[in-house]
Scaffold this motif. Structure first.
Motif, PDB file in Angstrom:
ATOM      1  N   ALA A   1       0.547  -1.054 -12.171  1.00  0.00           N
ATOM      2  CA  ALA A   1      -0.015   0.007 -11.114  1.00  0.00           C
ATOM      3  C   ALA A   1      -0.102   1.199 -11.083  1.00  0.00           C
ATOM      4  O   ALA A   1      -0.068   2.317 -10.547  1.00  0.00           O
ATOM      5  CB  ALA A   1       0.834  -0.653  -9.791  1.00  0.00           C
ATOM      6  N   SER A   2       0.830   1.296 -12.314  1.00  0.00           N
ATOM      7  CA  SER A   2       0.906   2.392 -12.943  1.00  0.00           C
ATOM      8  C   SER A   2       0.773   3.603 -14.118  1.00  0.00           C
ATOM      9  O   SER A   2       1.179   2.396 -14.803  1.00  0.00           O
ATOM     10  CB  SER A   2       2.207   3.071 -12.377  1.00  0.00           C
ATOM     11  N   GLU A   3      -0.129   4.329 -14.619  1.00  0.00           N
ATOM     12  CA  GLU A   3       0.005   5.049 -15.981  1.00  0.00           C
ATOM     13  C   GLU A   3       1.370   5.574 -16.034  1.00  0.00           C
ATOM     14  O   GLU A   3       1.130   5.978 -17.667  1.00  0.00           O
ATOM     15  CB  GLU A   3      -1.049   5.548 -16.101  1.00  0.00           C
ATOM     16  N   ASN A   4       2.156   6.018 -15.671  1.00  0.00           N
ATOM     17  CA  ASN A   4       3.059   6.726 -15.681  1.00  0.00           C
ATOM     18  C   ASN A   4       4.811   5.752 -16.169  1.00  0.00           C
ATOM     19  O   ASN A   4       5.637   6.036 -16.024  1.00  0.00           O
ATOM     20  CB  ASN A   4       3.438   7.367 -14.825  1.00  0.00           C
TER      21      ASN A   4
ATOM     22  N   ILE B   1       3.507   5.183  -6.544  1.00  0.00           N
ATOM     23  CA  ILE B   1       3.456   4.901  -7.876  1.00  0.00           C
ATOM     24  C   ILE B   1       2.150   6.253  -7.943  1.00  0.00           C
ATOM     25  O   ILE B   1       2.233   6.335  -8.775  1.00  0.00           O
ATOM     26  CB  ILE B   1       2.192   3.735  -7.793  1.00  0.00           C
ATOM     27  N   GLU B   2       1.424   6.599  -7.648  1.00  0.00           N
ATOM     28  CA  GLU B   2       0.333   7.537  -7.395  1.00  0.00           C
ATOM     29  C   GLU B   2       0.325   9.178  -7.493  1.00  0.00           C
ATOM     30  O   GLU B   2       0.146   9.035  -8.520  1.00  0.00           O
ATOM     31  CB  GLU B   2      -0.749   6.422  -6.504  1.00  0.00           C
ATOM     32  N   ASN B   3       1.611   8.754  -6.573  1.00  0.00           N
ATOM     33  CA  ASN B   3       2.289  10.317  -6.367  1.00  0.00           C
ATOM     34  C   ASN B   3       3.633  10.527  -8.016  1.00  0.00           C
ATOM     35  O   ASN B   3       4.300  11.223  -7.932  1.00  0.00           O
ATOM     36  CB  ASN B   3       3.166  10.544  -5.670  1.00  0.00           C
TER      37      ASN B   3
ATOM     38  N   ASP C   1       4.813  11.851 -10.988  1.00  0.00           N
ATOM     39  CA  ASP C   1       4.533  12.695 -11.703  1.00  0.00           C
ATOM     40  C   ASP C   1       5.490  12.808 -13.114  1.00  0.00           C
ATOM     41  O   ASP C   1       4.859  13.811 -13.674  1.00  0.00           O
ATOM     42  CB  ASP C   1       4.826  13.937 -11.318  1.00  0.00           C
TER      43      ASP C   1
ATOM     44  N   ARG D   1       2.168   1.618  -3.081  1.00  0.00           N
ATOM     45  CA  ARG D   1       1.260   2.101  -4.333  1.00  0.00           C
ATOM     46  C   ARG D   1       0.926   3.606  -4.625  1.00  0.00           C
ATOM     47  O   ARG D   1       0.455   4.463  -5.300  1.00  0.00           O
ATOM     48  CB  ARG D   1      -0.458   1.894  -3.968  1.00  0.00           C
ATOM     49  N   THR D   2       1.107   4.289  -3.076  1.00  0.00           N
ATOM     50  CA  THR D   2       0.888   5.443  -2.535  1.00  0.00           C
ATOM     51  C   THR D   2       1.811   6.366  -3.095  1.00  0.00           C
ATOM     52  O   THR D   2       1.719   7.587  -4.520  1.00  0.00           O
ATOM     53  CB  THR D   2       0.750   5.930  -1.616  1.00  0.00           C
TER      54      THR D   2
ATOM     55  N   GLU E   1       0.810  -1.030  -0.103  1.00  0.00           N
ATOM     56  CA  GLU E   1      -0.587  -0.020   0.057  1.00  0.00           C
ATOM     57  C   GLU E   1       0.720   1.102   0.258  1.00  0.00           C
ATOM     58  O   GLU E   1       0.496   2.502  -0.619  1.00  0.00           O
ATOM     59  CB  GLU E   1      -1.342   0.357   1.005  1.00  0.00           C
TER      60      GLU E   1
END
Length: 208
Positions: free
Chosen positions: A101-104, A68-70, A72, A65-66, A62
């Motif tokens: 887990a990431s679009e980036n 990864i979401e960040n 930029d 995941r945070t 988790e």
């Protein structure tokens, strides 16, 4: 170097394509790579079992995941691998889970023996150790960092054993597999995301 990277990307596989290639070759009694031996086929078969298990069981923490979401920025992860490589079988599924887990993050894989010029730019102590991850800025294909062939604790385990015994033999390979099993991919996740965080901070410092 830019041309080397671009040529490698043109001849790269997605994770799914790589898995299909390795599986198809095994069904034909072959391994990836320019050398074909009974041992390499055997290792490829063992790795196929590992890959199937890890694809099902590995999870991204988790906390990661945070992170990864960040992210930029967009990155390409270009990995040099072969189907017979035990470390690659342990580490590629982790890289894939993070990328999923990431679009980036776009994960691409190339075979070592088919990309010798690229491999020679990323030697480890003069050797062609794999897997080797090359982190690229997705927009420019600029090399940001490289990583591999093992996370630090696994690297140290092998290095210490070799220093004490002069060889890397079956007992330490078993210990290495135990380490991977117990770690559940967490150390690799942490190290890879630390690379991206470092680059992001450095880029921000330059902008500031």
């Amino acid at each position: 170097m830019k041309n080397i990277i671009e040529n490698a990307l043109l001849n790269s596989y997605t994770y799914s394509e790589y898995r299909q290639l390795v599986s198809q070759l095994i069904s034909e009694g072959k391994s990836t790579g320019h050398n074909q031996t009974v041992d390499l086929l055997h290792y490829s078969e063992l790795n196929e079992t590992r890959l199937k298990r890890l694809d099902k069981t590995l999870v991204v923490s988790e906390e990661n995941r945070t992170k990864i979401e960040n992210l930029d920025k967009k990155y390409t992860w270009l990995v040099i691998s072969e189907g017979w490589c035990g470390d690659a079988a342990q580490l590629l599924p982790i890289m894939n889970k993070v990328a999923e887990a990431s679009e980036n993050i776009d994960l691409k894989i190339v075979l070592r023996d088919d990309n010798e010029v690229l491999m020679n730019q990323f030697l480890t102590n003069g050797g062609k150790a794999i897997p080797k991850l090359i982190v690229l800025d997705a927009e420019t294909n600029e090399i940001i960092a490289d990583w591999g062939p093992r996370p630090e604790p696994a690297r140290k385990l092998i290095a210490d054993y070799k220093a004490a015994n002069g060889v890397v033999d079956e007992p330490v390979k078993i210990e290495l597999q135990k380490w991977y099993l117990q770690d559940k991919g967490l150390t690799t996740q942490n190290e890879l995301l630390a690379l991206l965080e470092k680059y992001s901070k450095e880029s921000q410092t330059v902008l500031d």
